[in-house]
Design a protein around this motif. Structure first.
Motif, PDB file in Angstrom:
ATOM      1  N   MET A   1      -4.706  33.629  65.859  1.00 13.68           N
ATOM      2  CA  MET A   1      -3.270  33.884  65.618  1.00 13.68           C
ATOM      3  C   MET A   1      -3.487  34.486  64.186  1.00 13.68           C
ATOM      4  O   MET A   1      -2.815  35.627  63.940  1.00 13.68           O
ATOM      5  N   LEU A   2      -4.180  34.179  63.198  1.00 19.06           N
ATOM      6  CA  LEU A   2      -4.170  34.702  61.678  1.00 19.06           C
ATOM      7  C   LEU A   2      -5.102  36.210  61.787  1.00 19.06           C
ATOM      8  O   LEU A   2      -4.355  36.942  61.044  1.00 19.06           O
ATOM      9  N   VAL A   3      -5.620  36.270  62.871  1.00 19.12           N
ATOM     10  CA  VAL A   3      -6.530  37.534  62.792  1.00 19.12           C
ATOM     11  C   VAL A   3      -5.408  38.605  63.336  1.00 19.12           C
ATOM     12  O   VAL A   3      -5.420  39.688  62.899  1.00 19.12           O
ATOM     13  N   VAL A   4      -4.614  38.120  64.446  1.00 23.92           N
ATOM     14  CA  VAL A   4      -3.676  39.126  65.053  1.00 23.92           C
ATOM     15  C   VAL A   4      -2.697  39.441  63.967  1.00 23.92           C
ATOM     16  O   VAL A   4      -2.249  40.668  63.694  1.00 23.92           O
ATOM     17  N   LEU A   5      -2.220  38.335  63.176  1.00 22.00           N
ATOM     18  CA  LEU A   5      -1.287  38.891  62.084  1.00 22.00           C
ATOM     19  C   LEU A   5      -1.992  39.715  61.072  1.00 22.00           C
ATOM     20  O   LEU A   5      -1.447  40.686  60.415  1.00 22.00           O
ATOM     21  N   THR A   6      -3.042  39.486  60.562  1.00 21.27           N
ATOM     22  CA  THR A   6      -3.883  40.389  59.732  1.00 21.27           C
ATOM     23  C   THR A   6      -3.932  41.769  60.239  1.00 21.27           C
ATOM     24  O   THR A   6      -3.655  42.573  59.436  1.00 21.27           O
ATOM     25  N   LEU A   7      -4.560  41.888  61.515  1.00 20.34           N
ATOM     26  CA  LEU A   7      -4.543  43.368  61.926  1.00 20.34           C
ATOM     27  C   LEU A   7      -3.105  43.984  61.989  1.00 20.34           C
ATOM     28  O   LEU A   7      -2.844  45.157  61.752  1.00 20.34           O
ATOM     29  N   ILE A   8      -2.103  43.299  62.234  1.00 22.38           N
ATOM     30  CA  ILE A   8      -0.722  43.938  62.212  1.00 22.38           C
ATOM     31  C   ILE A   8      -0.176  44.489  60.888  1.00 22.38           C
ATOM     32  O   ILE A   8       0.058  45.395  60.733  1.00 22.38           O
ATOM     33  N   PHE A   9      -0.504  43.429  59.977  1.00 18.54           N
ATOM     34  CA  PHE A   9      -0.446  43.870  58.573  1.00 18.54           C
ATOM     35  C   PHE A   9      -1.157  45.131  58.078  1.00 18.54           C
ATOM     36  O   PHE A   9      -0.599  45.888  57.541  1.00 18.54           O
ATOM     37  N   ILE A  10      -2.398  45.122  58.445  1.00 16.68           N
ATOM     38  CA  ILE A  10      -3.313  46.263  58.009  1.00 16.68           C
ATOM     39  C   ILE A  10      -2.841  47.519  58.794  1.00 16.68           C
ATOM     40  O   ILE A  10      -2.651  48.655  58.081  1.00 16.68           O
ATOM     41  N   PHE A  11      -2.212  47.340  60.044  1.00 17.72           N
ATOM     42  CA  PHE A  11      -1.984  48.717  60.844  1.00 17.72           C
ATOM     43  C   PHE A  11      -0.598  49.266  60.435  1.00 17.72           C
ATOM     44  O   PHE A  11      -0.472  50.488  60.484  1.00 17.72           O
ATOM     45  N   GLN A  12       0.289  48.383  59.662  1.00 16.30           N
ATOM     46  CA  GLN A  12       1.549  48.750  59.479  1.00 16.30           C
ATOM     47  C   GLN A  12       1.461  49.298  57.872  1.00 16.30           C
ATOM     48  O   GLN A  12       2.398  49.797  57.509  1.00 16.30           O
ATOM     49  N   ASN A  13       0.218  48.954  57.185  1.00 21.01           N
ATOM     50  CA  ASN A  13       0.208  49.400  55.860  1.00 21.01           C
ATOM     51  C   ASN A  13      -0.752  50.541  55.606  1.00 21.01           C
ATOM     52  O   ASN A  13      -1.370  49.977  54.620  1.00 21.01           O
TER      53      ASN A  13
END
Length: 55
Positions: A1-13
């Motif tokens: 779950m943390l990996v998914v949130l990290t990837l979303i954070f990176i792709f949006q920024n």
């Protein structure tokens, strides 16, 4: 779950940002800038942590 949130954070920024401090100018992705600032704040918190008084 943390990996998914990290990837979303990176792709949006992913946009580039410029930071100017005195005469130094650094350009980097926004996500990297935010992570570095987070780490610097965490380290500053560790260095200035007060110890609990012992009874």
């Amino acid at each position: 779950m943390l990996v998914v949130l990290t990837l979303i954070f990176i792709f949006q920024n992913r946009s580039e940002t410029t930071i100017k401090l005195f005469w130094v100018s650094v350009q980097s992705p926004l996500w990297l800038t935010l992570v570095v600032i987070l780490l610097l704040g965490w380290i500053a918190g560790l260095l200035t942590r007060r110890k609990k008084p012992t009874n």
